[in-house]
Write an enzyme that holds these catalytic residues in place. Structure first.
Site, PDB file in Angstrom:
ATOM      1  N   ASP A   1      83.123 -51.846  13.530  1.00 13.05           N
ATOM      2  CA  ASP A   1      84.180 -50.885  13.829  1.00 13.05           C
ATOM      3  C   ASP A   1      85.282 -51.045  12.789  1.00 13.05           C
ATOM      4  O   ASP A   1      85.949 -52.077  12.725  1.00 13.05           O
ATOM      5  CB  ASP A   1      84.728 -51.140  15.238  1.00 13.05           C
ATOM      6  CG  ASP A   1      85.855 -50.187  15.622  1.00 13.05           C
ATOM      7  OD1 ASP A   1      86.298 -49.392  14.766  1.00 13.05           O
ATOM      8  OD2 ASP A   1      86.308 -50.247  16.783  1.00 13.05           O
TER       9      ASP A   1
ATOM     10  N   CYS B   1      86.801 -35.560   3.147  1.00 14.31           N
ATOM     11  CA  CYS B   1      86.243 -34.278   2.716  1.00 14.31           C
ATOM     12  C   CYS B   1      86.977 -33.144   3.431  1.00 14.31           C
ATOM     13  O   CYS B   1      86.356 -32.243   3.988  1.00 14.31           O
ATOM     14  CB  CYS B   1      84.741 -34.218   2.970  1.00 14.31           C
ATOM     15  SG  CYS B   1      84.241 -34.478   4.682  1.00 14.31           S
TER      16      CYS B   1
ATOM     17  N   CYS C   1      83.134 -47.138   5.855  1.00  9.39           N
ATOM     18  CA  CYS C   1      82.594 -46.015   6.650  1.00  9.39           C
ATOM     19  C   CYS C   1      81.446 -45.427   5.834  1.00  9.39           C
ATOM     20  O   CYS C   1      81.520 -44.306   5.344  1.00  9.39           O
ATOM     21  CB  CYS C   1      83.661 -44.962   6.921  1.00  9.39           C
ATOM     22  SG  CYS C   1      85.127 -45.565   7.785  1.00  9.39           S
ATOM     23  N   ALA C   2      80.367 -46.188   5.677  1.00  7.07           N
ATOM     24  CA  ALA C   2      79.419 -45.971   4.588  1.00  7.07           C
ATOM     25  C   ALA C   2      78.361 -44.897   4.841  1.00  7.07           C
ATOM     26  O   ALA C   2      77.931 -44.230   3.905  1.00  7.07           O
ATOM     27  CB  ALA C   2      78.730 -47.283   4.244  1.00  7.07           C
TER      28      ALA C   2
ATOM     29  N   GLY D   1      75.502 -42.981   3.121  1.00 11.53           N
ATOM     30  CA  GLY D   1      75.283 -43.880   2.004  1.00 11.53           C
ATOM     31  C   GLY D   1      75.351 -43.274   0.618  1.00 11.53           C
ATOM     32  O   GLY D   1      75.088 -43.969  -0.366  1.00 11.53           O
ATOM     33  N   GLY D   2      75.716 -41.999   0.506  1.00 16.47           N
ATOM     34  CA  GLY D   2      75.782 -41.369  -0.814  1.00 16.47           C
ATOM     35  C   GLY D   2      76.761 -42.057  -1.753  1.00 16.47           C
ATOM     36  O   GLY D   2      76.453 -42.329  -2.924  1.00 16.47           O
ATOM     37  N   LYS D   3      77.942 -42.355  -1.253  1.00 19.38           N
ATOM     38  CA  LYS D   3      78.944 -43.024  -2.081  1.00 19.38           C
ATOM     39  C   LYS D   3      78.589 -44.497  -2.287  1.00 19.38           C
ATOM     40  O   LYS D   3      78.865 -45.061  -3.351  1.00 19.38           O
ATOM     41  CB  LYS D   3      80.334 -42.874  -1.460  1.00 19.38           C
ATOM     42  CG  LYS D   3      80.790 -41.425  -1.340  1.00 19.38           C
ATOM     43  CD  LYS D   3      82.118 -41.315  -0.629  1.00 19.38           C
ATOM     44  CE  LYS D   3      82.447 -39.864  -0.337  1.00 19.38           C
ATOM     45  NZ  LYS D   3      81.529 -39.267   0.667  1.00 19.38           N
TER      46      LYS D   3
END
Length: 426
Positions: A308, A379, A257-258, A261-263
């Site tokens: 998905d 989060c 679940c990118a 893209g921070g992680k």
């Protein structure tokens, strides 16, 4: 008309009528309007959003037909005026009233007289205005004092004491620090600190994540250092996810679940731009965000694809050294950055979130090879989305064991509220 207040008004209107994210709307209007005092604009926008229910409670007491009789333009001007009078000591009372009237004449001309009268009546009565009795209805009292939907308070009271909940509510209304993650593909920590300080920024090292720096100063994202990819804005709690995944050079990692893209990029930096990262997201349009950020940071080991996450890709079964499931969630841990989350209504989507999270975690676990690492993160600080999802997964999947579990709280750790669970396939 004061340009700073005009920009704040337009931002708040976008949040109310277009359901825009406050941070995106604010950055957009500041970029276009170029206010003389961006700090004032940010304080006014976030102050109104963070205290919206409190402000509406007092407006309801002061407006003859109640707050429900007001349309968005006049209600927004009233909220701004009341916030300046009640919360911004540095703003003179006459300026708060007069500038609100000027704003009203521009955006809701027929209501300027009413707005002038309401703000002046508030000044006359503010010492007598009180919140409801806490002893009669504690949830309603906390809801109005800290401006949260009651269901959020009731939810937290299931997991935390009243004192802990009140600290969480207060922390959600605080202004978070500006935190960046250094990109050690481009610069070392001490060199980045030196470069920032030479340009007038105040810098402190983070306390939770290895590559975190807290920075004070303006126009940080307009600096050459940012354009050169030396750092990325990211909260320490989010950085800690990649740190806990602990990828090795040459690994195959899947981030299911990118976006945005921070992680993903944090993982790539820890892998020293080696190996292979497959970054997936269900929305194809969001993959551009990952690719653009990777380009800025000088990262080339990320492959993006639309997928998905509740479905299993049979070609990847038991091939990954590490899998990150940063699941979609209620977002209750990042309220201090997105105060509009406080006003979400409880609906069926919220109730079914744990089922979706469980489905993604179950499908993604199939990619982990023997001895590989699976990280589940959100989060939020809701146990139904965190501990309960992980515990249910582990009961059904005996070949995984829990190594570590962390729940960061803004009221305790000074970070966003984040849950991180590290599991390993036996």
């Amino acid at each position: 008309m004061d340009a700073n207040r005009k920009i704040a008004y337009l931002t708040l209107i976008d949040v109310e009528t277009k359901k825009s994210y406050s941070n995106l709307a604010l950055n957009h209007h500041i970029k276009i309007g170029k206010p003389s005092n961006p700090a004032f604009v940010r304080e006014l926008v976030y102050g109104v959003l963070e205290n919206k229910m409190t402000l509406d409670y007092y407006i309801d007491l002061l407006v003859r037909d109640g707050v429900g009789s007001l349309r968005n333009p006049e209600l927004t001007v009233l909220r701004m005026g009341l916030y300046q009078l009640g919360f911004m000591d540095a703003v003179p009372e006459y300026a708060a009233v007069n500038e609100s009237v000027v704003l009203a004449k521009k955006y809701c001309r027929s209501k300027s007289g009413m707005i002038n009268g309401v703000l002046r009546e508030y000044l006359n009565k503010k010492m007598q205005l009180r919140l409801p009795d806490r002893n009669e209805d504690e949830v309603r009292y906390l809801s109005l004092k800290y401006s949260y939907e009651p269901w959020i308070i009731e939810l937290w009271l299931e997991d935390y004491s009243v004192d802990e909940v009140e600290k969480l509510l207060a922390a959600g209304n605080e202004t978070p620090p500006t935190t960046i993650r250094l990109n050690w593909l481009r610069v070392m920590k001490q060199d980045l600190i030196k470069n920032l300080e030479e340009r007038g920024f105040q810098v402190e090292e983070g306390k939770v994540a290895q590559n975190a720096l807290n920075v004070k100063g303006s126009r940080l994202l307009e600096s050459e250092m940012y354009n050169l990819g030396m750092f990325t804005p990211q909260d320490e709690s989010s950085m800690l996810v990649a740190q806990k995944l602990n990828p090795k050079h040459g690994d195959l990692v899947m981030d299911v679940c990118a976006a945005p893209g921070g992680k993903t990029t944090a993982i790539a930096e820890r892998m020293n731009n080696t190996g292979r990262i497959i970054a997936s997201d269900v929305y194809p349009r969001k993959l551009d965000l990952i690719e653009k950020e990777a380009l800025r940071l000088g990262i080339t080991n990320i492959e993006t694809r639309s997928w998905d996450a509740t479905r299993i890709d049979s070609t990847m079964i038991e091939k990954a050294d590490g899998v990150l499931v940063d699941a979609p969630c209620s977002g209750l841990g990042v309220i201090r950055r997105k105060p509009e989350i406080k006003y979400k209504k409880l609906n069926s989507d919220m109730e079914t979130l744990p089922l979706k999270q469980a489905a993604i975690l179950s499908a993604s676990s199939a990619y982990v090879k023997a001895g590989g690492t699976l990280v589940y993160s959100t989060c939020t600080i809701n146990k139904k989305e965190n501990e309960d999802v992980v515990d249910s997964f582990l009961k059904k999947n005996r070949d995984f064991k829990k190594l570590e579990q962390v729940q960061l709280l803004p009221s305790v750790d000074g970070t966003d509220g984040f849950f991180i669970c590290v599991m390993k396939r036996k």
